[in-house]
Scaffold this motif. Structure first.
Motif, PDB file in Angstrom:
ATOM      1  N   ARG A 106      -8.101  -2.912  -1.933  1.00 15.71           N
ATOM      2  CA  ARG A 106      -7.344  -3.178  -0.711  1.00 15.71           C
ATOM      3  C   ARG A 106      -7.773  -4.525  -0.130  1.00 15.71           C
ATOM      4  NH1 ARG A 106      -4.517  -0.001   2.756  1.00 15.71           N
ATOM      5  NH2 ARG A 106      -5.173   1.893   1.626  1.00 15.71           N
ATOM      6  N   LEU A 123      -3.745  -3.798  -3.307  1.00 19.20           N
ATOM      7  CA  LEU A 123      -2.870  -3.399  -2.212  1.00 19.20           C
ATOM      8  C   LEU A 123      -2.732  -4.528  -1.199  1.00 19.20           C
ATOM      9  CD1 LEU A 123      -4.187   0.226  -1.599  1.00 19.20           C
ATOM     10  CD2 LEU A 123      -2.490  -0.589  -3.253  1.00 19.20           C
ATOM     11  N   GLU A 131       0.815  -1.211   0.000  1.00 16.39           N
ATOM     12  CA  GLU A 131       0.000   0.000   0.000  1.00 16.39           C
ATOM     13  C   GLU A 131       0.855   1.270   0.000  1.00 16.39           C
ATOM     14  OE1 GLU A 131      -2.479   0.285   3.405  1.00 16.39           O
ATOM     15  OE2 GLU A 131      -0.936  -0.269   4.838  1.00 16.39           O
TER      16      GLU A 131
END
Length: 476
Positions: free
Chosen positions: A243, A88, A67
């Motif tokens: 994510r 991420l 990230e």
């Protein structure tokens, strides 16, 4: 075998989350090697993107990254005029969890997807790209038949920092063999023996069907597969990034895809690649992969050489001159200089670990920091002052903030600045300035269409980054 009209395009899965400490001081955690132009004018990540951008052969890529590097990936992908799914990883867990999660994302789009794992720090010369794509097409054929395919490169020398593959019986696909053994980073004598016995370098890129990789992970690494599945199921969109679920991903064992699957599977096939290839992992590999002058030197930046041979010199921001030396690495940055024997290039990692243990910030961070809003450069500092260069992207802004112990002086070098001081807005143009006293709530923003460049001079009794109170969630 699929009919020709049904042969799927390949989904590139680019792994771009490493740190590259052996290329210190140029590569550091804050700006790792894959995003730097260490060989050629593009970063190795951009070179990897270019290799897999042929729309007749490849789908848009999936990029797995940490990230902390998400904005590097987005910016450098956009510079190439390409689109990618940027995933991420909430923490580094080595390559196997990243490959598993990326494979599952590709599988959710197409259960019959063929995936190609690509390392973001590998280099293939531009003139060899068509040969590379031909090898990829052959690998796709073998992958469709149920194999996990890796590319083997004929060794040019007995390198000890590469893996080796022993080839078994040939398969129907030309240049393809059953892979019967994988050896990681042998000693020099063993490497020389392996070359004599016909072993190939393992370049690490894999081609496989998602169904096959899922089955091998279920059999060989079920805990890893379960953690990857949970992390993908719990993944969330974050400003256009995907994510992965943090708690689930953290349950995945920290292991490479080679150890988790490739060295244990019965489906492994090695396809001999007749293209030049280099893993840019250390300064000696930079020397081997770069264009050289008549004396065998590879240079980048402002460099002057006299009677020097077989050196690799990387100069960032300052003239770097060598006289009467050979077989050395010299890398200069604004805050650190490395001088090393080329034959001890792998020892750079040990040096960086010692610097980190000593608490040296240079081990991890450059003076130049890359932020979501732009660039922050530390130009100079003393006991009661700091001078920084701030570059804000068009439309970007720093957080609304206040400092108790320092004042700030802003000078606009180029672009247009919108400055808020205690609730009052003003617009500054080139060569105009503003003073922000300590204890004043303020913000710097770029309302224009070109980057805003500002020189910031901080003065005060304490200049630490923790002397800040933020009044919104913007970073910086």
């Amino acid at each position: 075998m699929f009919p020709s009209q049904a042969i799927p395009r390949i989904v590139p899965l680019i792994l771009a989350g490493g740190s590259g400490t052996r290329l210190w001081p140029v590569s550091r955690d804050g700006m790792p090697k894959q995003f730097l132009p260490l060989v050629g004018n593009r970063s190795t990540f951009q070179q990897a993107l270019a290799r897999v951008s042929d729309p007749e052969l490849f789908e848009p890529p999936i990029v797995m990254t940490h990230e902390a590097f998400r904005f590097f990936v987005r910016e450098q992908t956009e510079q190439m005029g390409l689109k990618a799914t940027i995933v991420l990883e909430p923490e580094r867990r080595d390559t196997a969890p990243a490959v598993a999660a990326g494979m599952l994302i590709a599988e959710r789009r197409d259960p019959n997807a063929v995936v190609m794992m690509v390392a973001a720090d590998h280099v293939i010369p531009e003139q060899d790209i068509e040969t590379f794509k031909g090898a990829v097409r052959s690998a796709r054929e073998a992958a469709i038949e149920g194999h996990i395919v890796t590319f083997g490169i004929k060794p040019s020398e007995p390198k000890t920092n590469y893996g080796y593959i022993r080839c078994g019986e040939p398969l129907n696909e030309p240049g393809a063999f059953k892979a019967t053994a994988f050896i990681e980073k042998p000693d020099a004598a063993s490497a020389a023996r392996y070359i004599g016995e016909g072993y190939l370098w393992n370049c690490g890129n894999l081609v496989f069907r998602t169904e096959v990789m899922r089955g091998e992970l279920l059999h060989l690494a079920p805990k890893l597969l379960a953690a990857a599945e949970d992390s993908v199921t719990s993944a969330e969109d974050d400003l256009g990034f995907l994510r992965l679920g943090h708690e689930a991903f953290a349950e995945a064992p920290r292991i490479s895809i080679s150890y988790a699957v490739l060295e244990r599977t019965k489906t492994a096939v090695v396809l001999e690649g007749n293209f030049r290839w280099a893993d840019i992992g250390s300064w000696d590999s930079i020397l081997a992969a770069s264009a050289r002058d008549k004396d065998g030197n590879a240079v980048s930046g402002d460099v002057a050489l006299l009677d020097s041979r077989n050196c690799v010199v990387h100069a960032a921001g300052r003239l770097t001159a060598l006289i009467g030396v050979k077989d050395v690495v010299v890398a200069t940055t604004p805050d650190a200089v490395l001088v090393a024997d080329i034959h001890h290039a792998d020892d750079v990692r040990t040096l960086v670990n010692r610097l980190a243990d000593a608490g040296r910030v240079e081990a991890h961070q450059h003076r130049r920091l890359y932020k979501p809003w732009g660039i922050l450069d530390l130009l100079d500092q003393g006991e009661r002052f700091q001078v920084r260069r701030i570059v804000l992207r068009p439309g970007a802004a720093l957080s609304m903030q206040m400092h108790l112990h320092r004042a700030e002086h802003w000078v606009v070098v180029s672009g247009v600045a919108r400055i808020t001081i205690d609730g009052q807005d003003s617009v500054l143009h080139e060569n105009q300035s503003a003073f922000i006293p300590a204890g004043t709530v303020h913000r710097l923003a770029n309302p224009g269409r070109i980057p805003l460049e500002v020189i910031e001079v901080q003065t005060g009794s304490y200049l630490g980054e923790d002397d800040v109170t933020r009044y919104d969630t913007a970073e910086g």
